[in-house]
Design a protein around this motif. Sequence first.
Motif, mmCIF file in Angstrom:
data_model
loop_
_atom_site.group_PDB
_atom_site.id
_atom_site.type_symbol
_atom_site.label_atom_id
_atom_site.label_comp_id
_atom_site.label_asym_id
_atom_site.label_seq_id
_atom_site.Cartn_x
_atom_site.Cartn_y
_atom_site.Cartn_z
ATOM 1 N N VAL A 42 0.791 -1.169 0.087
ATOM 2 C CA VAL A 42 0.156 -0.072 0.038
ATOM 3 C C VAL A 42 0.883 1.307 0.201
ATOM 4 N N LEU A 43 2.053 1.164 0.872
ATOM 5 C CA LEU A 43 2.650 2.491 1.018
ATOM 6 C C LEU A 43 3.538 2.773 -0.422
ATOM 7 N N GLU A 44 3.986 1.734 -0.972
ATOM 8 C CA GLU A 44 4.563 1.821 -2.304
ATOM 9 C C GLU A 44 3.766 1.883 -3.428
ATOM 10 N N TYR A 45 2.527 1.661 -3.276
ATOM 11 C CA TYR A 45 1.757 1.836 -4.387
ATOM 12 C C TYR A 45 1.180 3.447 -4.380
ATOM 13 N N TYR A 46 0.800 3.757 -3.043
ATOM 14 C CA TYR A 46 0.065 5.098 -2.807
ATOM 15 C C TYR A 46 1.111 6.402 -2.392
ATOM 16 N N CYS A 47 2.157 5.861 -1.661
ATOM 17 C CA CYS A 47 2.808 6.921 -0.888
ATOM 18 C C CYS A 47 4.318 7.258 -1.229
ATOM 19 N N ILE A 48 5.051 6.285 -1.652
ATOM 20 C CA ILE A 48 6.538 6.651 -1.944
ATOM 21 C C ILE A 48 6.754 7.357 -3.061
ATOM 22 N N GLU A 49 5.982 7.466 -3.996
ATOM 23 C CA GLU A 49 6.256 8.320 -5.276
ATOM 24 C C GLU A 49 6.496 9.873 -4.656
ATOM 25 N N CYS A 50 5.711 10.101 -3.680
ATOM 26 C CA CYS A 50 5.838 11.420 -3.315
ATOM 27 C C CYS A 50 6.679 11.689 -1.838
ATOM 28 N N HIS A 51 6.790 10.659 -1.012
ATOM 29 C CA HIS A 51 7.193 10.738 -0.032
ATOM 30 C C HIS A 51 8.420 9.837 0.459
ATOM 31 N N ASP A 52 9.363 10.051 -0.770
ATOM 32 C CA ASP A 52 10.837 9.240 -0.639
ATOM 33 C C ASP A 52 11.827 10.430 -0.074
ATOM 34 N N SER A 53 12.927 9.833 0.166
ATOM 35 C CA SER A 53 14.088 10.834 0.687
ATOM 36 C C SER A 53 14.530 11.979 -0.351
ATOM 37 N N LYS A 54 14.067 11.852 -1.525
ATOM 38 C CA LYS A 54 14.471 12.790 -2.510
ATOM 39 C C LYS A 54 13.642 13.817 -2.473
ATOM 40 N N SER A 55 12.290 13.560 -2.534
ATOM 41 C CA SER A 55 10.967 14.447 -2.751
ATOM 42 C C SER A 55 10.410 15.095 -1.375
ATOM 43 N N ARG A 56 10.819 14.424 -0.063
ATOM 44 C CA ARG A 56 10.230 15.006 1.236
ATOM 45 C C ARG A 56 10.287 16.472 1.138
ATOM 46 N N GLY A 57 11.070 17.239 0.868
ATOM 47 C CA GLY A 57 11.167 18.596 1.007
ATOM 48 C C GLY A 57 9.894 19.364 0.231
ATOM 49 N N GLN A 58 9.440 18.611 -0.837
ATOM 50 C CA GLN A 58 8.343 19.198 -1.373
ATOM 51 C C GLN A 58 6.748 18.770 -0.726
ATOM 52 N N TYR A 59 6.772 17.946 0.097
ATOM 53 C CA TYR A 59 5.482 17.071 0.570
ATOM 54 C C TYR A 59 5.572 17.011 1.787
ATOM 55 N N GLY A 60 5.372 17.954 2.507
ATOM 56 C CA GLY A 60 5.380 18.246 4.135
ATOM 57 C C GLY A 60 6.457 17.774 4.850
ATOM 58 N N GLY A 61 7.666 17.545 4.196
ATOM 59 C CA GLY A 61 8.998 17.383 4.754
ATOM 60 C C GLY A 61 9.002 15.719 5.428
ATOM 61 N N LEU A 62 8.164 14.826 4.650
ATOM 62 C CA LEU A 62 8.023 13.437 5.155
ATOM 63 C C LEU A 62 8.506 12.653 4.085
ATOM 64 N N SER A 63 9.442 11.714 4.477
ATOM 65 C CA SER A 63 9.805 10.540 3.864
ATOM 66 C C SER A 63 9.667 9.245 4.505
ATOM 67 N N ILE A 64 8.838 8.307 3.741
ATOM 68 C CA ILE A 64 8.569 7.197 4.248
ATOM 69 C C ILE A 64 9.330 5.996 3.705
ATOM 70 N N GLU A 65 10.539 6.316 3.081
ATOM 71 C CA GLU A 65 11.329 5.207 2.633
ATOM 72 C C GLU A 65 11.755 4.159 3.411
ATOM 73 N N THR A 66 12.065 4.620 4.890
ATOM 74 C CA THR A 66 12.381 3.534 5.855
ATOM 75 C C THR A 66 11.781 3.805 7.087
ATOM 76 N N ALA A 67 11.877 3.112 7.945
ATOM 77 C CA ALA A 67 10.991 3.148 9.341
ATOM 78 C C ALA A 67 11.768 4.425 10.082
ATOM 79 N N ARG A 68 13.065 4.514 10.104
ATOM 80 C CA ARG A 68 13.594 5.548 10.735
ATOM 81 C C ARG A 68 13.213 6.936 10.114
ATOM 82 N N GLU A 69 12.850 7.166 8.855
ATOM 83 C CA GLU A 69 12.451 8.257 8.345
ATOM 84 C C GLU A 69 10.999 8.579 8.555
ATOM 85 N N ALA A 70 10.378 7.288 8.358
ATOM 86 C CA ALA A 70 8.764 7.670 8.613
ATOM 87 C C ALA A 70 8.592 8.083 10.187
ATOM 88 N N MET A 71 9.437 7.702 10.987
ATOM 89 C CA MET A 71 9.262 7.978 12.238
ATOM 90 C C MET A 71 9.688 9.269 12.675
#
Length: 141
Positions: A42-71
Amino acid sequence: MRDIALGAVVCAFMMLGSPACVSTESHPVEVEGLFHSEVKPVLEYYCIECHDSKSRGQYGGLSIETAREAMTTGRNSPVIVPGNPDASLLYKVLRFGHEDPLGMPPAPDKVSDEQLASVRAWIKKGAVWPAGERGRLRLPQ
């Protein structure tokens, strides 16, 4: 046995000793299985495109690429509160759906009720998310 102990250590470390994670009735390995079979897709299909470590500055500062980043990333971190889906921003925005200005994903594809239930169950059971490559989210191929 080693995997059980490792799962408990990862759970305790990633959730910073959260009582909801450490004292969960579910087995960490069972919750990790739920992550891999239900939540990660679910997270890979719906979320990671915008919330990876490269894009997080654009989308709420959030990266969910790893557990540590998600937390630890995002303007409203943590976005996952182990043991408490109703306090978890991740669950809230997925529940809102794209019709709501705060809801996610913003595309017409809405997370299904079954997928939402899986995310809720995973968070409720302690949100065990494996560290390292096993838990890293990737864009779908």
